[in-house]
Design a protein around this motif. Sequence first.
Motif, PDB file in Angstrom:
ATOM      1  N   LEU A 265     -71.794   3.162 -25.660  1.00 20.96           N
ATOM      2  CA  LEU A 265     -70.810   3.049 -26.736  1.00 20.96           C
ATOM      3  C   LEU A 265     -69.476   3.638 -26.294  1.00 20.96           C
ATOM      4  CD1 LEU A 265     -70.105   2.406 -29.730  1.00 20.96           C
ATOM      5  CD2 LEU A 265     -70.875   4.717 -30.287  1.00 20.96           C
ATOM      6  N   ALA A 266     -69.526   4.807 -25.645  1.00 24.71           N
ATOM      7  CA  ALA A 266     -68.296   5.434 -25.143  1.00 24.71           C
ATOM      8  C   ALA A 266     -67.630   4.548 -24.090  1.00 24.71           C
ATOM      9  CB  ALA A 266     -68.621   6.810 -24.559  1.00 24.71           C
ATOM     10  N   PHE A 267     -68.438   3.925 -23.219  1.00 24.16           N
ATOM     11  CA  PHE A 267     -67.882   3.040 -22.191  1.00 24.16           C
ATOM     12  C   PHE A 267     -67.231   1.809 -22.821  1.00 24.16           C
ATOM     13  CE2 PHE A 267     -68.457  -0.707 -19.449  1.00 24.16           C
ATOM     14  CZ  PHE A 267     -67.670  -0.317 -18.360  1.00 24.16           C
ATOM     15  N   LEU A 268     -67.917   1.194 -23.789  1.00 32.67           N
ATOM     16  CA  LEU A 268     -67.365   0.010 -24.449  1.00 32.67           C
ATOM     17  C   LEU A 268     -66.070   0.342 -25.179  1.00 32.67           C
ATOM     18  CD1 LEU A 268     -70.442  -1.897 -25.950  1.00 32.67           C
ATOM     19  CD2 LEU A 268     -68.681  -2.853 -24.475  1.00 32.67           C
ATOM     20  N   ASP A 269     -66.069   1.469 -25.890  1.00 36.44           N
ATOM     21  CA  ASP A 269     -64.877   1.841 -26.650  1.00 36.44           C
ATOM     22  C   ASP A 269     -63.708   2.173 -25.733  1.00 36.44           C
ATOM     23  OD1 ASP A 269     -65.599   1.496 -29.311  1.00 36.44           O
ATOM     24  OD2 ASP A 269     -66.697   3.369 -29.375  1.00 36.44           O
ATOM     25  N   ALA A 270     -63.989   2.875 -24.632  1.00 36.41           N
ATOM     26  CA  ALA A 270     -62.923   3.192 -23.684  1.00 36.41           C
ATOM     27  C   ALA A 270     -62.361   1.914 -23.067  1.00 36.41           C
ATOM     28  CB  ALA A 270     -63.458   4.124 -22.596  1.00 36.41           C
ATOM     29  N   SER A 271     -63.242   0.989 -22.709  1.00 36.53           N
ATOM     30  CA  SER A 271     -62.801  -0.291 -22.133  1.00 36.53           C
ATOM     31  C   SER A 271     -62.003  -1.090 -23.161  1.00 36.53           C
ATOM     32  CB  SER A 271     -64.014  -1.108 -21.668  1.00 36.53           C
ATOM     33  OG  SER A 271     -64.763  -0.404 -20.697  1.00 36.53           O
ATOM     34  N   TYR A 272     -62.479  -1.087 -24.398  1.00 34.64           N
ATOM     35  CA  TYR A 272     -61.804  -1.816 -25.479  1.00 34.64           C
ATOM     36  C   TYR A 272     -60.392  -1.283 -25.700  1.00 34.64           C
ATOM     37  CZ  TYR A 272     -61.447  -4.134 -30.075  1.00 34.64           C
ATOM     38  OH  TYR A 272     -61.062  -4.920 -31.137  1.00 34.64           O
ATOM     39  N   SER A 273     -60.224   0.027 -25.547  1.00 29.88           N
ATOM     40  CA  SER A 273     -58.911   0.632 -25.793  1.00 29.88           C
ATOM     41  C   SER A 273     -57.891   0.244 -24.733  1.00 29.88           C
ATOM     42  CB  SER A 273     -59.041   2.161 -25.849  1.00 29.88           C
ATOM     43  OG  SER A 273     -59.371   2.682 -24.568  1.00 29.88           O
ATOM     44  N   PHE A 274     -58.351  -0.218 -23.556  1.00 30.06           N
ATOM     45  CA  PHE A 274     -57.429  -0.623 -22.497  1.00 30.06           C
ATOM     46  C   PHE A 274     -56.857  -2.027 -22.724  1.00 30.06           C
ATOM     47  CE2 PHE A 274     -59.594   2.630 -19.814  1.00 30.06           C
ATOM     48  CZ  PHE A 274     -58.461   3.323 -19.433  1.00 30.06           C
ATOM     49  N   ILE A 275     -57.424  -2.774 -23.651  1.00 28.71           N
ATOM     50  CA  ILE A 275     -56.998  -4.161 -23.836  1.00 28.71           C
ATOM     51  C   ILE A 275     -55.635  -4.249 -24.523  1.00 28.71           C
ATOM     52  CG2 ILE A 275     -57.604  -6.376 -24.893  1.00 28.71           C
ATOM     53  CD1 ILE A 275     -60.525  -5.481 -24.811  1.00 28.71           C
ATOM     54  N   VAL A 276     -55.408  -3.402 -25.512  1.00 32.34           N
ATOM     55  CA  VAL A 276     -54.203  -3.513 -26.336  1.00 32.34           C
ATOM     56  C   VAL A 276     -53.247  -2.340 -26.151  1.00 32.34           C
ATOM     57  CG1 VAL A 276     -53.348  -3.616 -28.713  1.00 32.34           C
ATOM     58  CG2 VAL A 276     -55.388  -4.916 -28.070  1.00 32.34           C
ATOM     59  N   ALA A 277     -53.765  -1.115 -26.177  1.00 34.58           N
ATOM     60  CA  ALA A 277     -52.911   0.075 -26.253  1.00 34.58           C
ATOM     61  C   ALA A 277     -51.903   0.207 -25.110  1.00 34.58           C
ATOM     62  CB  ALA A 277     -53.779   1.334 -26.350  1.00 34.58           C
TER      63      ALA A 277
ATOM     64  N   VAL B  23     -49.510   7.252 -30.841  1.00 35.30           N
ATOM     65  CA  VAL B  23     -50.513   6.517 -30.066  1.00 35.30           C
ATOM     66  C   VAL B  23     -50.667   7.114 -28.676  1.00 35.30           C
ATOM     67  CG1 VAL B  23     -51.086   4.298 -29.009  1.00 35.30           C
ATOM     68  CG2 VAL B  23     -50.249   4.376 -31.363  1.00 35.30           C
ATOM     69  N   LEU B  24     -49.545   7.478 -28.051  1.00 37.83           N
ATOM     70  CA  LEU B  24     -49.598   8.051 -26.701  1.00 37.83           C
ATOM     71  C   LEU B  24     -50.357   9.374 -26.700  1.00 37.83           C
ATOM     72  CD1 LEU B  24     -48.733   7.896 -23.746  1.00 37.83           C
ATOM     73  CD2 LEU B  24     -46.627   9.103 -24.382  1.00 37.83           C
ATOM     74  N   VAL B  25     -50.048  10.252 -27.649  1.00 38.94           N
ATOM     75  CA  VAL B  25     -50.749  11.544 -27.742  1.00 38.94           C
ATOM     76  C   VAL B  25     -52.231  11.325 -28.013  1.00 38.94           C
ATOM     77  CG1 VAL B  25     -50.974  13.655 -29.100  1.00 38.94           C
ATOM     78  CG2 VAL B  25     -48.702  12.828 -28.464  1.00 38.94           C
ATOM     79  N   PHE B  26     -52.505  10.449 -28.955  1.00 40.00           N
ATOM     80  CA  PHE B  26     -53.888  10.144 -29.304  1.00 40.00           C
ATOM     81  C   PHE B  26     -54.631   9.574 -28.099  1.00 40.00           C
ATOM     82  CE2 PHE B  26     -57.068   9.469 -32.521  1.00 40.00           C
ATOM     83  CZ  PHE B  26     -57.791   8.383 -32.079  1.00 40.00           C
ATOM     84  N   TYR B  27     -53.979   8.684 -27.396  1.00 40.50           N
ATOM     85  CA  TYR B  27     -54.567   8.005 -26.243  1.00 40.50           C
ATOM     86  C   TYR B  27     -54.881   8.997 -25.124  1.00 40.50           C
ATOM     87  CZ  TYR B  27     -55.267   3.799 -23.360  1.00 40.50           C
ATOM     88  OH  TYR B  27     -55.801   2.801 -22.593  1.00 40.50           O
ATOM     89  N   LEU B  28     -53.938   9.917 -24.859  1.00 42.87           N
ATOM     90  CA  LEU B  28     -54.095  10.872 -23.763  1.00 42.87           C
ATOM     91  C   LEU B  28     -55.116  11.971 -24.078  1.00 42.87           C
ATOM     92  CD1 LEU B  28     -50.384  11.308 -22.592  1.00 42.87           C
ATOM     93  CD2 LEU B  28     -52.191   9.940 -21.527  1.00 42.87           C
ATOM     94  N   ILE B  29     -55.356  12.206 -25.360  1.00 39.72           N
ATOM     95  CA  ILE B  29     -56.315  13.253 -25.740  1.00 39.72           C
ATOM     96  C   ILE B  29     -57.722  12.692 -25.926  1.00 39.72           C
ATOM     97  CG2 ILE B  29     -56.939  14.894 -27.561  1.00 39.72           C
ATOM     98  CD1 ILE B  29     -53.989  15.391 -28.012  1.00 39.72           C
ATOM     99  N   ILE B  30     -57.822  11.596 -26.668  1.00 36.93           N
ATOM    100  CA  ILE B  30     -59.140  11.080 -27.033  1.00 36.93           C
ATOM    101  C   ILE B  30     -59.786  10.284 -25.905  1.00 36.93           C
ATOM    102  CG2 ILE B  30     -60.423   9.705 -28.712  1.00 36.93           C
ATOM    103  CD1 ILE B  30     -59.235  12.238 -29.850  1.00 36.93           C
ATOM    104  N   LEU B  31     -58.998   9.526 -25.146  1.00 37.74           N
ATOM    105  CA  LEU B  31     -59.577   8.710 -24.074  1.00 37.74           C
ATOM    106  C   LEU B  31     -60.337   9.545 -23.046  1.00 37.74           C
ATOM    107  CD1 LEU B  31     -59.970   5.903 -22.885  1.00 37.74           C
ATOM    108  CD2 LEU B  31     -57.807   6.188 -21.665  1.00 37.74           C
ATOM    109  N   PRO B  32     -59.779  10.668 -22.556  1.00 37.35           N
ATOM    110  CA  PRO B  32     -60.566  11.502 -21.636  1.00 37.35           C
ATOM    111  C   PRO B  32     -61.855  12.009 -22.274  1.00 37.35           C
ATOM    112  CG  PRO B  32     -58.250  12.106 -21.526  1.00 37.35           C
ATOM    113  CD  PRO B  32     -58.400  11.159 -22.695  1.00 37.35           C
TER     114      PRO B  32
END
Length: 308
Positions: A66-78, A31-40
């Motif tokens: 869509l990119a903004f919503l998804d990036a914001s959504y990813s900050f809720i749980v991860a 998750v950390l690798v995925f988060y650090l690569i895909i989020l940017p």
Amino acid sequence: MERENNTLVTEFILLGLTQSQQAQLLVFVLVLVFYLIILPGNFLIILTIRSDPGLTAPLYFFLGNLAFLDASYSFIVAPRMLVDFLSEKKIISYRGCITQLFFLHFLGAGEMFLLVVMAFDRYIAICHPLHYSTVMNPRVCYALLLALWLGGFTHSIVQVALILHLPFCGPNKLDNFFCDVPQVIKLACTDTFVVELLMVSNSGLLTLLCFLGLLTSYAVILCRVQGHSSEGKNKALSTCTTHIIIVFLMFGPAIFIYTRPFRAFPADKVVSLFHTVIFPLMNPVIYTLRNQEVKASMKKLLNRHMAY
């Protein structure tokens, strides 16, 4: 200490994704690798669309959102999930749980409605191209954007309002790695049949109807493009295929979670992991990888900044 809504529980204990230390470490690293690569990558998509004057069409306007919503959504749980992986006791306050639940459904519903708007945009562009610039003018685009945010807020506030009226006086262990409706409701010290029915109607039925409506709209579009030129047909097919992939990634897990009675299934946590962490970050990336204009603009942006 008793709360204003007669709730005795002031915090919840999250049981997490798994009790296996090895499995937790593996998921943490992935998750950390995925988060650090895909989020940017999501922020790069937003920056590319905003900086390129050639990407001003409604399609790119909605893709940026869509990119903004998804990036914001990813900050809720991860982020919290990553911290909890390293903690022995995973505790979230009652207010923190309700806040997490609110934003989860607020942004999730907003994205769901955005996909509906994007389908409408493609329908007008492909089936009524002569009227496209008139129908999808900037004022309409901003009005649709405001409508989807209001729709997400309304959907989420209904969820929260129903939960706030439930008494929590006993068990406080949530069998998940974040707060969500199915697990929270089960801890209430009262019969929750009616509330569950309302929740399924609010989340599950709405999700299912949007999903079926989107599939129908894209089926109509694909039928209409059969008579187009080869180049136009291929471009429409590529765009619609991308949208359909995103629709399945977004709606598949949501339908599995919210359109059935709130009973625990072995696959719940895995589906929730993909739904809240993996897929949201992937959606804009999948679209970008299949869109030549955005890829070309992104390369120009990167080359320009690397030159300095």
